[in-house]
Design an enzyme around this catalytic site. Structure first.
Site, short mmCIF file in Angstrom:
data_model
loop_
_atom_site.label_atom_id
_atom_site.label_comp_id
_atom_site.label_asym_id
_atom_site.label_seq_id
_atom_site.Cartn_x
_atom_site.Cartn_y
_atom_site.Cartn_z
N SER A 1 0.84 -1.21 0.00
CA SER A 1 0.00 0.00 0.00
C SER A 1 0.87 1.25 0.00
O SER A 1 1.58 1.50 -0.97
CB SER A 1 -0.97 -0.04 1.18
OG SER A 1 -1.96 0.94 1.06
N HIS B 1 -4.33 -1.87 -4.47
CA HIS B 1 -5.69 -2.33 -4.19
C HIS B 1 -6.61 -1.99 -5.37
O HIS B 1 -7.68 -1.43 -5.21
CB HIS B 1 -6.22 -1.71 -2.90
CG HIS B 1 -5.30 -1.89 -1.73
ND1 HIS B 1 -4.88 -3.14 -1.31
CD2 HIS B 1 -4.70 -0.99 -0.91
CE1 HIS B 1 -4.07 -3.00 -0.27
NE2 HIS B 1 -3.93 -1.72 -0.01
#
Length: 247
Positions: free
Chosen positions: A138, A174
């Site tokens: 991330s 994501h």
């Protein structure tokens, strides 16, 4: 003597834990294996430094990784905290002595602001050039790139362009996150020229760079992909799926 191998492993951790596949820590183990295959094998246990800046050095994250690494006989974990001051006396010496630097996810905007205040961008570039493997999920994926979409500013997505740029691409993490238009927003930002072209990863999928070139994509989730996103001549964007190697 050949120059050190410069490696980055940037990944999207598992958010949808109810589906088939391995847990996120399997991606961390892959990063450890990459490091063990270079510097770590020459001096015993692979030295790993966990950097939880993006979550404000939250103790819960530190506890999680200390527990996980306690189960690995071939790796030794240290933690670099920057709040309220660095937790090691010489940050550069500590990081240059690692085989793997593992950066936590969280706020990429806050991460980069704190890193710049402490001189981490220059230190991490030295580590990369010296052959230390750089990895993270991330925010810990975005930071090695030029930037990417982030929700660090608000609930919606905004372009972030303050990454380290060790690899000269943008990054979408994501990419298949439910309930948030990450896929469409990233492509729109590339189409509009707000972000340069780059690579996106779906749940449980990572990008392994050698130097500034994508070597391969890997995944711990069946059916997941990575994507090459580029601006199209005359406007819009192009996307090319990258089939990851299962790990």
């Amino acid at each position: 003597m050949a120059p050190p191998l410069r490696q980055i492993f940037a990944f999207s951790g598992v958010l949808d834990s109810g589906r088939a596949g391995k847990p996120s820590f399997a991606l961390v183990e892959h990063a450890v294996a990459l490091a063990a295959g270079t510097r770590g094998t020459r001096r015993g246990r692979t030295q790993v430094c966990y950097v939880p800046t993006a979550i404000g050095d939250a103790q819960a994250g530190i506890d999680f990784y200390e527990d996980k690494f306690a189960t690995l006989d071939d790796a030794q974990l240290t933690v670099l905290k920057l709040f309220t001051q660095p937790s090691v006396p010489d940050v550069a010496a500590h990081l240059l002595g690692q085989d793997l630097i593992l950066v936590e996810g969280g706020s990429v905007v806050n991460l980069m602001a704190v890193w710049r205040a402490h001189g981490l961008p220059q230190i991490l570039r030295r580590c990369w050039r010296a052959g230390v493997v750089l990895a993270g999920a991330s925010a810990g994926s975005l930071c090695w790139h030029l930037g990417g979409p982030t929700d660090s500013y608000r609930d919606g997505l905004d372009p972030f362009t303050g990454g380290l740029g060790l690899v000269p691409y943008s990054n979408g993490v994501h990419d298949d996150f439910p309930g948030q238009p990450r896929r469409t927003e990233y492509r729109a930002m590339v189409a509009q020229g707000v972000l340069p072209g780059g690579y996106a990863t779906e749940d449980g999928t990572g990008l392994h760079y050698l130097g500034t070139t994508l070597h391969e994509a890997v995944s711990i989730r069946p059916g997941k992909r990575a994507w090459r996103i580029a601006p199209a001549p005359g406007g819009g964007y192009t996307e090319e799926p990258i089939q990851p190697r299962p790990i």
